[in-house]
Write a protein that holds these residues in place. Sequence first.
Motif, PDB file in Angstrom:
ATOM      1  N   THR A 128      14.336 -12.363  -9.817  1.00 36.00           N
ATOM      2  CA  THR A 128      15.595 -11.641 -10.017  1.00 36.00           C
ATOM      3  C   THR A 128      15.509 -10.201  -9.549  1.00 36.00           C
ATOM      4  N   GLN A 129      14.278  -9.677  -9.442  1.00 30.23           N
ATOM      5  CA  GLN A 129      14.094  -8.296  -8.979  1.00 30.23           C
ATOM      6  C   GLN A 129      12.724  -8.161  -8.327  1.00 30.23           C
ATOM      7  N   LEU A 130      12.667  -7.373  -7.260  1.00 32.16           N
ATOM      8  CA  LEU A 130      11.406  -7.142  -6.547  1.00 32.16           C
ATOM      9  C   LEU A 130      11.270  -5.657  -6.267  1.00 32.16           C
ATOM     10  N   ARG A 131      10.146  -5.059  -6.696  1.00 34.59           N
ATOM     11  CA  ARG A 131       9.894  -3.639  -6.503  1.00 34.59           C
ATOM     12  C   ARG A 131       8.580  -3.446  -5.755  1.00 34.59           C
ATOM     13  N   LEU A 132       8.499  -2.362  -4.959  1.00 41.03           N
ATOM     14  CA  LEU A 132       7.297  -2.039  -4.200  1.00 41.03           C
ATOM     15  C   LEU A 132       6.643  -0.782  -4.766  1.00 41.03           C
ATOM     16  N   PHE A 133       5.294  -0.803  -4.835  1.00 39.47           N
ATOM     17  CA  PHE A 133       4.564   0.306  -5.433  1.00 39.47           C
ATOM     18  C   PHE A 133       3.428   0.783  -4.526  1.00 39.47           C
ATOM     19  N   ARG A 134       3.224   2.106  -4.520  1.00 42.67           N
ATOM     20  CA  ARG A 134       2.018   2.723  -3.969  1.00 42.67           C
ATOM     21  C   ARG A 134       1.241   3.234  -5.176  1.00 42.67           C
ATOM     22  N   SER A 136       0.723   3.524  -8.687  1.00 42.86           N
ATOM     23  CA  SER A 136       1.664   3.288  -9.789  1.00 42.86           C
ATOM     24  C   SER A 136       3.061   3.833  -9.485  1.00 42.86           C
ATOM     25  N   GLU A 137       3.243   4.374  -8.282  1.00 46.43           N
ATOM     26  CA  GLU A 137       4.524   4.983  -7.911  1.00 46.43           C
ATOM     27  C   GLU A 137       5.463   3.939  -7.315  1.00 46.43           C
ATOM     28  N   ASP A 138       6.659   3.858  -7.870  1.00 52.39           N
ATOM     29  CA  ASP A 138       7.675   2.948  -7.339  1.00 52.39           C
ATOM     30  C   ASP A 138       8.298   3.597  -6.108  1.00 52.39           C
ATOM     31  N   ILE A 139       8.084   2.972  -4.941  1.00 53.50           N
ATOM     32  CA  ILE A 139       8.602   3.546  -3.690  1.00 53.50           C
ATOM     33  C   ILE A 139       9.687   2.663  -3.075  1.00 53.50           C
ATOM     34  N   THR A 140      10.207   1.745  -3.847  1.00 51.33           N
ATOM     35  CA  THR A 140      11.244   0.840  -3.332  1.00 51.33           C
ATOM     36  C   THR A 140      12.410   1.641  -2.760  1.00 51.33           C
ATOM     37  N   GLY A 141      12.761   1.382  -1.509  1.00 49.33           N
ATOM     38  CA  GLY A 141      13.898   2.032  -0.871  1.00 49.33           C
ATOM     39  C   GLY A 141      13.637   3.438  -0.371  1.00 49.33           C
ATOM     40  N   LYS A 142      12.454   3.982  -0.612  1.00 43.86           N
ATOM     41  CA  LYS A 142      12.152   5.348  -0.197  1.00 43.86           C
ATOM     42  C   LYS A 142      11.663   5.403   1.251  1.00 43.86           C
ATOM     43  N   THR A 143      11.699   6.602   1.840  1.00 41.63           N
ATOM     44  CA  THR A 143      11.164   6.843   3.180  1.00 41.63           C
ATOM     45  C   THR A 143       9.865   7.633   3.042  1.00 41.63           C
ATOM     46  N   LEU A 144       8.774   7.104   3.590  1.00 36.77           N
ATOM     47  CA  LEU A 144       7.468   7.742   3.527  1.00 36.77           C
ATOM     48  C   LEU A 144       7.072   8.235   4.913  1.00 36.77           C
ATOM     49  N   THR A 145       6.309   9.315   4.969  1.00 36.06           N
ATOM     50  CA  THR A 145       5.845   9.864   6.249  1.00 36.06           C
ATOM     51  C   THR A 145       4.359   9.569   6.398  1.00 36.06           C
ATOM     52  N   LEU A 146       3.999   8.901   7.503  1.00 41.36           N
ATOM     53  CA  LEU A 146       2.610   8.542   7.773  1.00 41.36           C
ATOM     54  C   LEU A 146       2.225   8.991   9.172  1.00 41.36           C
ATOM     55  N   SER A 147       0.934   9.226   9.364  1.00 38.34           N
ATOM     56  CA  SER A 147       0.432   9.634  10.677  1.00 38.34           C
ATOM     57  C   SER A 147      -0.241   8.457  11.367  1.00 38.34           C
ATOM     58  N   VAL A 148      -0.434   8.576  12.681  1.00 38.26           N
ATOM     59  CA  VAL A 148      -1.054   7.506  13.466  1.00 38.26           C
ATOM     60  C   VAL A 148      -2.471   7.237  12.945  1.00 38.26           C
ATOM     61  N   GLY A 149      -2.771   5.974  12.738  1.00 36.99           N
ATOM     62  CA  GLY A 149      -4.078   5.571  12.240  1.00 36.99           C
ATOM     63  C   GLY A 149      -4.160   5.487  10.728  1.00 36.99           C
ATOM     64  N   GLU A 150      -3.174   6.024  10.051  1.00 40.93           N
ATOM     65  CA  GLU A 150      -3.193   6.029   8.583  1.00 40.93           C
ATOM     66  C   GLU A 150      -2.889   4.630   8.044  1.00 40.93           C
ATOM     67  N   LYS A 151      -3.470   4.330   6.899  1.00 42.19           N
ATOM     68  CA  LYS A 151      -3.224   3.060   6.213  1.00 42.19           C
ATOM     69  C   LYS A 151      -2.545   3.333   4.876  1.00 42.19           C
ATOM     70  N   LEU A 152      -1.715   2.402   4.481  1.00 38.02           N
ATOM     71  CA  LEU A 152      -1.024   2.501   3.203  1.00 38.02           C
ATOM     72  C   LEU A 152      -1.063   1.125   2.547  1.00 38.02           C
ATOM     73  N   TYR A 153      -1.507   1.088   1.294  1.00 34.03           N
ATOM     74  CA  TYR A 153      -1.618  -0.184   0.588  1.00 34.03           C
ATOM     75  C   TYR A 153      -0.488  -0.293  -0.430  1.00 34.03           C
ATOM     76  N   LEU A 154       0.352  -1.289  -0.240  1.00 34.32           N
ATOM     77  CA  LEU A 154       1.483  -1.510  -1.141  1.00 34.32           C
ATOM     78  C   LEU A 154       1.254  -2.762  -1.984  1.00 34.32           C
ATOM     79  N   THR A 155       1.810  -2.743  -3.173  1.00 37.73           N
ATOM     80  CA  THR A 155       1.824  -3.934  -4.020  1.00 37.73           C
ATOM     81  C   THR A 155       3.265  -4.239  -4.396  1.00 37.73           C
ATOM     82  N   ALA A 156       3.534  -5.505  -4.649  1.00 36.97           N
ATOM     83  CA  ALA A 156       4.877  -5.940  -5.040  1.00 36.97           C
ATOM     84  C   ALA A 156       4.831  -6.470  -6.466  1.00 36.97           C
ATOM     85  N   GLN A 157       5.903  -6.232  -7.184  1.00 35.61           N
ATOM     86  CA  GLN A 157       6.030  -6.756  -8.541  1.00 35.61           C
ATOM     87  C   GLN A 157       7.375  -7.444  -8.690  1.00 35.61           C
TER      88      GLN A 157
END
Length: 199
Positions: A128-134, A136-157
Amino acid sequence: NDVRILLQTGKTVTVTAAATDGSGKKATVKLKTVQPVEQLTLLDTPFVAGGKGKNLADFLSVYPGNATNRKLVWQVSDNDHGVKINASSGALSTKAVTEAVTVMVTATAKDGFGAYLQFPVTIYPATTQLRLFRDSEDITGKTLTLSVGEKLYLTAQSQPEGAAGRYTWTSSKKSSVNVDDSGCITVLGGTGTVTITCT
């Protein structure tokens, strides 16, 4: 007298026995050889989410590939949750559930040589609902700034808690930003905005 006959798979032959007492009597029998199904194996763990049906034949491998009759007969264990299966196709149908339910499914080779596989299938309630986290931070719908080569690990709940918790991750521009099956995002190059979607 015992007679030993060696046959090739896929051949039909007629065997004739003739009396040697001069009576001229004969008896015949036809023998047809086949390659039986020897083994059924699971390619992946089958599950059903949200009350939607699923064809379980897609999860099975029939060995060997040249088996003469590769058809299967499907059965599902007795249950009170409306879970049914098409005996010929393996299509599983179910009513929507409010908590996870597990049933046992049996696939049996139709050629009569006895190969079968029994395995559990879990039916999960619809997400019924799906949220994305970095972290413990809920980043669902947000815009993040990343640099070339950077990695970001997301989890879904998912909600409710008993939902399947299985996800597909996609990138709107794979040449610039890649995301793998576990939600690990890697910036490959380029600039601009890329949308990561989890379903």
